[in-house]
Design a protein around this motif. Structure first.
Motif, mmCIF file in Angstrom:
data_model
loop_
_atom_site.group_PDB
_atom_site.id
_atom_site.type_symbol
_atom_site.label_atom_id
_atom_site.label_comp_id
_atom_site.label_asym_id
_atom_site.label_seq_id
_atom_site.Cartn_x
_atom_site.Cartn_y
_atom_site.Cartn_z
ATOM 1 N N GLU A 154 0.837 -1.205 0.000
ATOM 2 C CA GLU A 154 0.000 0.000 0.000
ATOM 3 C C GLU A 154 0.873 1.257 0.000
ATOM 4 O OE1 GLU A 154 -0.044 -2.054 2.882
ATOM 5 O OE2 GLU A 154 -1.399 -3.476 1.964
ATOM 6 N N PRO B 274 1.733 4.729 1.299
ATOM 7 C CA PRO B 274 1.439 5.519 2.488
ATOM 8 C C PRO B 274 1.357 7.020 2.217
ATOM 9 C CG PRO B 274 3.758 5.023 2.459
ATOM 10 C CD PRO B 274 3.150 4.325 1.259
ATOM 11 N N GLY C 230 -0.355 9.783 4.263
ATOM 12 C CA GLY C 230 -0.770 9.210 5.537
ATOM 13 C C GLY C 230 0.049 9.740 6.703
ATOM 14 N N GLU D 82 2.120 6.665 11.622
ATOM 15 C CA GLU D 82 1.736 5.276 11.912
ATOM 16 C C GLU D 82 1.539 4.482 10.618
ATOM 17 O OE1 GLU D 82 -1.577 4.973 14.625
ATOM 18 O OE2 GLU D 82 -0.703 6.493 15.931
ATOM 19 N N THR D 83 0.974 5.110 9.610
ATOM 20 C CA THR D 83 0.779 4.456 8.319
ATOM 21 C C THR D 83 2.119 4.104 7.698
ATOM 22 O OG1 THR D 83 -1.274 5.688 7.991
ATOM 23 C CG2 THR D 83 -0.269 4.713 6.027
ATOM 24 N N TYR D 84 3.054 5.040 7.757
ATOM 25 C CA TYR D 84 4.400 4.792 7.236
ATOM 26 C C TYR D 84 5.106 3.696 8.030
ATOM 27 C CZ TYR D 84 4.520 8.601 3.865
ATOM 28 O OH TYR D 84 4.293 9.410 2.772
#
Length: 154
Positions: A120, A122, A125, A128-130
């Motif tokens: 996905e 990121p 984002g 936390e997404t990274y």
């Protein structure tokens, strides 16, 4: 020396993190004299820095991504022995654009794990997404390194 090229869209998030993690783990696993990774983007703006959160996610792992600069895939693909794309669509498009290199081009997750998934993006984002993407990439590049090591032994 096997030159691995990680490819994403802009070469500011996933592919530079994957290349940095790959090179880090190649060093840890004693493979750095045999393999080396770089990164590029399908739509990279040459010279653009890695995203802030990508730099932070790597720094948490003791890896400096601050000096990364994006580069377009056109410059890098001829020099690569193995091209690992973050998505199936990217791999397919590269195979169509560069048919003479088609055998070298693979989506990352199927190559590493046999999974029919993509990594996905990121972009946009939060940290936390990274971090979640970095964790997935870290496990995945270790699998790729093990696969390369095993293929060398056979």
């Amino acid at each position: 020396m096997i030159h691995v090229l990680f490819v994403c869209t802009g070469n500011t998030c996933r592919s530079p993190m994957a290349a940095a993690l790959f090179n880090h783990w190649a060093e840890v696993m004693g493979m750095s004299s045999r393999v080396r990774a770089g990164s590029a983007g399908m739509a990279a703006l040459g010279g653009e820095a890695a995203s802030e959160h990508a730099v932070k996610a790597m720094a948490r792992r003791g890896i400096n991504l601050a000096h990364h600069r994006a580069r377009p895939v056109e410059e890098a693909i001829p020099k690569a022995d193995l091209v690992l794309c973050m998505g199936h669509g990217q791999a397919q498009l590269l195979r169509e654009r560069y048919p003479r290199f088609a055998e070298r081009i693979h989506p990352l997750m199927p190559y590493a794990w046999g999974l029919r998934t993509d990594v996905e993006d990121p972009y946009g984002g939060d940290l936390e997404t990274y971090e979640a993407v970095a964790e997935k990439l870290e496990e995945t590049v270790q699998s790729v390194l093990q696969k390369l090591e095993n293929s060398r032994e056979t």
